[in-house]
Motif scaffolding. Sequence first.
Motif, PDB file in Angstrom:
ATOM      1  N   LYS A  91       1.053  -1.093   0.090  1.00 37.22           N
ATOM      2  CA  LYS A  91       0.107   0.074   0.047  1.00 37.22           C
ATOM      3  C   LYS A  91       1.018   1.296   0.110  1.00 37.22           C
ATOM      4  N   THR A 121      -1.740  -0.142  11.152  1.00 33.10           N
ATOM      5  CA  THR A 121      -3.060   0.166  11.070  1.00 33.10           C
ATOM      6  C   THR A 121      -3.460   0.368   9.359  1.00 33.10           C
ATOM      7  N   ARG A 162      -6.845  -1.505   8.043  1.00 33.01           N
ATOM      8  CA  ARG A 162      -7.671  -0.876   7.253  1.00 33.01           C
ATOM      9  C   ARG A 162      -8.090  -1.562   5.896  1.00 33.01           C
ATOM     10  N   THR A 188     -10.218  -4.825   7.074  1.00 26.11           N
ATOM     11  CA  THR A 188     -11.714  -4.342   7.182  1.00 26.11           C
ATOM     12  C   THR A 188     -12.132  -3.681   6.227  1.00 26.11           C
ATOM     13  N   GLN A 189     -11.583  -3.551   4.996  1.00 28.03           N
ATOM     14  CA  GLN A 189     -12.130  -3.178   3.656  1.00 28.03           C
ATOM     15  C   GLN A 189     -12.500  -1.719   3.776  1.00 28.03           C
ATOM     16  N   ILE A 190     -11.738  -0.966   4.557  1.00 27.66           N
ATOM     17  CA  ILE A 190     -12.083   0.753   4.702  1.00 27.66           C
ATOM     18  C   ILE A 190     -11.055   1.052   3.568  1.00 27.66           C
ATOM     19  N   THR A 191     -10.185   0.640   3.470  1.00 26.06           N
ATOM     20  CA  THR A 191      -9.229   0.995   1.933  1.00 26.06           C
ATOM     21  C   THR A 191      -8.950  -0.235   1.300  1.00 26.06           C
ATOM     22  N   TYR A 222     -14.239  -4.712  14.632  1.00 25.37           N
ATOM     23  CA  TYR A 222     -12.979  -4.011  14.403  1.00 25.37           C
ATOM     24  C   TYR A 222     -13.136  -2.732  15.772  1.00 25.37           C
ATOM     25  N   PRO A 226     -10.951   0.448  16.441  1.00 22.12           N
ATOM     26  CA  PRO A 226      -9.867   1.063  16.090  1.00 22.12           C
ATOM     27  C   PRO A 226      -9.245   1.803  17.267  1.00 22.12           C
ATOM     28  N   GLU A 271      -8.303   4.875  17.523  1.00 20.44           N
ATOM     29  CA  GLU A 271      -8.956   6.044  17.917  1.00 20.44           C
ATOM     30  C   GLU A 271     -10.354   5.623  18.163  1.00 20.44           C
TER      31      GLU A 271
END
Lengths: 453, 303
Positions: free
Chosen positions: B11, B43, B47, B50-53, B77, B79, B81
């Motif tokens: 990535k 992180t 991500r 978790t298919q956030i990106t 998940y 996170p 934060e």
Amino acid sequence: MRKIWLIIQREYLTRVRKKSFIIMTLLTPLLLAAFMILPGLLMTMSGDEETVMVLDESGLFEGKLEDKKDLKFVPIAGSLEQAKTLYQETDYTALLYIPKISIEDPKGITVYGKKNTSLQTQMRLENALEKEIENQRFMASGLDRETLDKIEANVKLNTINLSSEGEKDNNAMITSAAGVVAAIIIYFFIFLYGVQIMRGVIEEKTNRIVEVIISSVKPFQLMMGKIIGIAAVGLTQFLLWIVLSFVAVTAVSAAFGIDAAPTPMEQLEAGRVAAEGKSVDVINEEKGEATQAEADEFANTIQDVTQSFANLPLLLILGCFLFYFLGGYLLYGSLFGAIGAAVDNETDTQQFMMPITIPLVISFIMSYSVVLKNPDGPVAFWMSIIPFTSPIVMMVRVPFGVPAWELLLSMALLVLGFIFTTWLAARIYRVGILMYGKKINYKELSKWLFYRV
Amino acid sequence: MSILKIDGVSKRYANHTALDNVSFSIPAGCIFGLLGPNGAGKTSLIRIITQITGADEGEIYFRGERLKPDHIKEMGYLPEERGLYKKMKVGEQLLYLAQLKGLSKAEATARIKTWIDRFEIREWLGKNIEDLSKGMQQKVQFIATVLHEPSLIILDEPFSGFDPINANLIKDEILRLRDNGATIIFSTHRMESVEELCDHISLINRSKKVLDGPVREIKDAYKTDTFQIIGNGHLMITSPDFEVLEQHENHGVFRANVRILNQAKPNDLLRYLIDRVEVHSFVELVPSINDIFIRKVKETHHA
């Protein structure tokens, strides 16, 4: 779809249940009702019966000053000094002293009051005296009042629209008002609720809940859910305002039994009565001092107004209003959402707000200054075609009549426009919501558009 | 069988590489430590899982299937934060988040009830999040993470912000969830905090995987055959099989670190000692994950 629906529900319910929403929704119609009722209420209150002593040394007005509903004349005799003493002992409003005058030279008429005589009382007395003196002058010159009333001309221009669809009555005032009111509502709606979208996004970002949410839903779903949910809040509020305003005004009018500001329904009724040529005594009675002639004129005006309304393409206006209302909101709403995603807190939003605010404010100003005066001019044309200004400018133009192709072009462009801004916003949004602590500028934003996420 | 297989994932962001050809797999039913210093790329990897990106290169397989949106509801998940809607009630919030994960309203309500009973927080349900203490909020968030009974639970720095009592409570819950068949990924830079919990680990440094495998095997591979001995007497080691690395003596009590050489066995050392001194303690010095990490990083830098 189920997820977007959940998001819409949450956005809607949390906002609608807020105290500030409930208070705003209830208070605004009450304020509106108060504004409509108050002047009338004050008038009836100050309009407590006034009694004026009249000492008429000239004898010109003997028996000529007619008592009215809340203005009574009490003629007395004697000297001015006696009258003054007498007046002091009473609770009459004023003492009107008419010295020996002739109708040719009516000077020296004096009003004595205990306090400063109100402007209203003064004017009413002046009117009464003037009218009587006029009457007497007419009599002297061989005319009577009736003849005069027949002579008196009251010119009212009927403006007729000659268009391909045939003749239509047209009243520029009403036409402008309908469009401008619609434009103002759209303008405020975009701002009020656009900012709410922005705040909502910033809230999710600063609360850091956004990462949890977008591990369940796509950022685009979250953004759209928010935009649609808030639109529903706005529509609910407007709907409630309309219904509650109507209820409040009607209720308050009924409670106080006054007709200070006739509601639209009453106006319609009055107009209908007048139009059918029935007696307008109802109005006459309510208006108290209004003379038959005044009542007639009043009824005519109302008839004019209602007729102008009836001649406006109401359905078209309403349809356009809903379309531009939602279209404009969606166009700008997603941009507000993108701003919220790009910044860390509200104080940073200023620089990005500018490009959104400017087209809105310009279209608002131009609507007044240019479009209204020349609804078919080039400025009006272009601004009503370009999606960023069309929601406001086109609404001002629609009541004047807009060629179908222009309307369709403008609508099509608006749809394309909000698809474009939503796409743009979604690209910024998906990057921005996970970006913290970075000062963002336009260069950075433009890079986000092409990020692969 | 592995629940998650990470295959050559890279990535890149505009001006740095977050992950560089990272591969490892996570066995089902274990507690997996994703370890590395801040900014190593943990992180970013989470991500992607978790298919956030999405990854620029490489693939991730969930139970042998290429990762797809449908897998999201099997993951929970938490996170790094943390955050919840401040002005939303605890109960509503849990319900909302569970429904977003695809639970029906009735199902979510029933599970919320079980969890609030387990954590004894019934009286919080009607409270706004902002009225809770930070520790309480974390508990609520933990419940939100596992409410939909995910088979893969990803916890990013899970113990930050917990007081020791609540941290233990959460640890117990994590073990219980593992025993019920869930796989847990711990991501942290505080390696010592999860050492005793993890069955497997993967070490990431500067976007590259440094090392991965079962904790026991890694430790065995990195152990130095060093023993710490504490006892009474005067220790003098002269055998060529043992090397004294460190030695202190104080009021007749000694403490020494001794390494065994030449294929000698720990028992040989013990036998050697018993004849000379009084042994109170004899412990193998196992390197901590932290030590291993530092060693490994140094090695790769020199290489």
